[in-house]
Design a protein around this motif. Structure first.
Motif, PDB file in Angstrom:
ATOM      1  N   GLU A  92       0.807  -1.213   0.000  1.00 25.60           N
ATOM      2  CA  GLU A  92       0.000   0.000   0.000  1.00 25.60           C
ATOM      3  C   GLU A  92       0.844   1.269   0.000  1.00 25.60           C
ATOM      4  O   GLU A  92       0.436   2.289  -0.555  1.00 25.60           O
ATOM      5  N   PHE A  93       2.035   1.196   0.618  1.00 22.09           N
ATOM      6  CA  PHE A  93       2.878   2.382   0.741  1.00 22.09           C
ATOM      7  C   PHE A  93       4.207   2.164   0.020  1.00 22.09           C
ATOM      8  O   PHE A  93       4.997   1.299   0.398  1.00 22.09           O
ATOM      9  N   TYR A  94       4.412   2.967  -1.028  1.00 24.26           N
ATOM     10  CA  TYR A  94       5.611   2.901  -1.849  1.00 24.26           C
ATOM     11  C   TYR A  94       5.704   4.222  -2.607  1.00 24.26           C
ATOM     12  O   TYR A  94       4.719   4.938  -2.760  1.00 24.26           O
ATOM     13  N   PRO A  95       6.890   4.591  -3.086  1.00 21.95           N
ATOM     14  CA  PRO A  95       7.030   5.887  -3.770  1.00 21.95           C
ATOM     15  C   PRO A  95       6.306   5.909  -5.112  1.00 21.95           C
ATOM     16  O   PRO A  95       6.292   4.923  -5.843  1.00 21.95           O
ATOM     17  N   VAL A  96       5.704   7.046  -5.408  1.00 22.16           N
ATOM     18  CA  VAL A  96       5.184   7.320  -6.748  1.00 22.16           C
ATOM     19  C   VAL A  96       5.857   8.601  -7.227  1.00 22.16           C
ATOM     20  O   VAL A  96       6.398   9.359  -6.418  1.00 22.16           O
ATOM     21  N   GLN A 175       4.708  13.475  -2.918  1.00 21.53           N
ATOM     22  CA  GLN A 175       4.821  14.847  -3.421  1.00 21.53           C
ATOM     23  C   GLN A 175       5.609  15.747  -2.478  1.00 21.53           C
ATOM     24  O   GLN A 175       5.827  16.918  -2.762  1.00 21.53           O
ATOM     25  N   CYS A 176       6.050  15.174  -1.360  1.00 20.15           N
ATOM     26  CA  CYS A 176       6.753  15.950  -0.345  1.00 20.15           C
ATOM     27  C   CYS A 176       8.198  15.499  -0.217  1.00 20.15           C
ATOM     28  O   CYS A 176       8.622  14.521  -0.850  1.00 20.15           O
ATOM     29  N   SER A 177       8.953  16.219   0.561  1.00 18.69           N
ATOM     30  CA  SER A 177      10.397  16.003   0.656  1.00 18.69           C
ATOM     31  C   SER A 177      10.841  15.536   2.023  1.00 18.69           C
ATOM     32  O   SER A 177      11.834  14.815   2.141  1.00 18.69           O
TER      33      SER A 177
END
Length: 299
Positions: A92-96, A175-177
């Motif tokens: 469910e949680f991985y970079p896009v 979308q964040c750093s």
């Protein structure tokens, strides 16, 4: 109940997801008083039953070293505590892909005093860097609205994103750093491994459970609660941490190796008891499996 389960010969485990009830009540009461707000305490009956359950059960399952310290400080024998940090679903949680070049700090969770939002907002104002945004994802406590409005008027780069479905959170993280959690009190906030799985370095306080899964100076940075302006330098260091780790690819890989839920699959048992604020279950097998898993401490 725990007593009934004990009479039947069952071993009981109370799962406590936050710090010791007495510690939690005291530290949050102090915080609300400091900001001139009314603290809604737990009902006395629930409070006492919770404390009683700690004494009656055989073991207490806790998610973090911070929680463990609060129990030991309250006089609980360490031998009664089962330390089992939480994992994260890597399906469910991985970079896009990130869709722009704006440097963003993200907070995900309730926008409240407990989450330390006054300190995060003040630090962001003092940071005052160009082309930087702060995203606040989560529900806004009504009592906190006036203080948030004050900061929104000072800096339009503080952006409220509201509640978001969990299956959309990976997009917001990506979308964040930098992810920042300034909480005054937590157990082990799940948003930390979620953000880490999406490739973000983590700035967290000593009271979030982050020390269990985040290596200070490698995956992020740990700071004291109520740190205020000192968080500004932490954000800059986290920015360098993300750059050094290949724009989050290393952090995602590290999260995949260390914090996947495959290390945390509980085995169901026939008898379970339930306390006022916690479900009891056995997790001794999880604790043993976790002990064999790769260490999350700094190397």
């Amino acid at each position: 109940s725990i007593q009934k389960a004990t009479e039947m010969g069952a071993k009981t485990v109370v799962e406590r997801g936050s710090s010791h009830m007495a510690h939690q009540t005291q530290i949050l009461k102090e915080e609300y008083q400091a900001w001139g707000l009314k603290f809604a305490a737990t009902h006395p009956g629930v409070y006492e039953r919770e404390l009683q359950s700690y004494q009656e059960c055989d073991r207490i399952a806790i998610p973090s070293l911070y929680v463990k310290r609060t129990f030991i400080e309250a006089g609980m024998p360490e031998s009664k505590l089962i330390h089992v940090p939480y994992g994260v679903s890597l399906k469910e949680f991985y970079p896009v892909p990130k869709e722009d070049n704006i440097f963003r700090v993200i907070h995900c969770g309730s926008i409240s005093l407990r989450k330390g939002l006054p300190y995060l907002l003040q630090a962001f104002i003092e940071l005052n860097l160009p082309n930087v945004e702060l995203w606040l994802v989560g529900s806004l406590d009504p009592e906190f609205q006036p203080l948030v409005d004050k900061y929104l008027q000072q800096n339009p780069k503080i952006i409220l994103k509201g509640n978001q479905p969990q299956n959309q959170l990976r997009w917001f993280y990506s979308q964040c750093s930098v992810f920042c959690l300034a909480s005054i009190e937590e157990g082990l906030a799940m948003v930390q491994p979620q953000a880490m799985a999406c490739g973000l370095p983590i700035i967290h306080t000593t009271n979030t459970g982050g020390e269990d899964i985040i290596r200070n100076g490698v995956d992020g940075f740990c700071i004291p609660i109520r740190a205020g302006a000192r968080r500004s330098s932490g954000a800059a260091r986290a920015r360098r941490c993300r750059s050094r780790n290949g724009s989050g690819r290393y952090l995602w890989r590290n999260s995949r190796e260390r914090r996947g839920w495959r290390l945390h699959r509980p085995r169901r048992v026939p008898v379970r008891a339930r306390s006022a604020a916690a479900t009891t279950r056995t997790r001794a097998d999880i604790a043993a499996r976790n002990a064999r898993a790769p260490s999350t401490q700094a190397r």
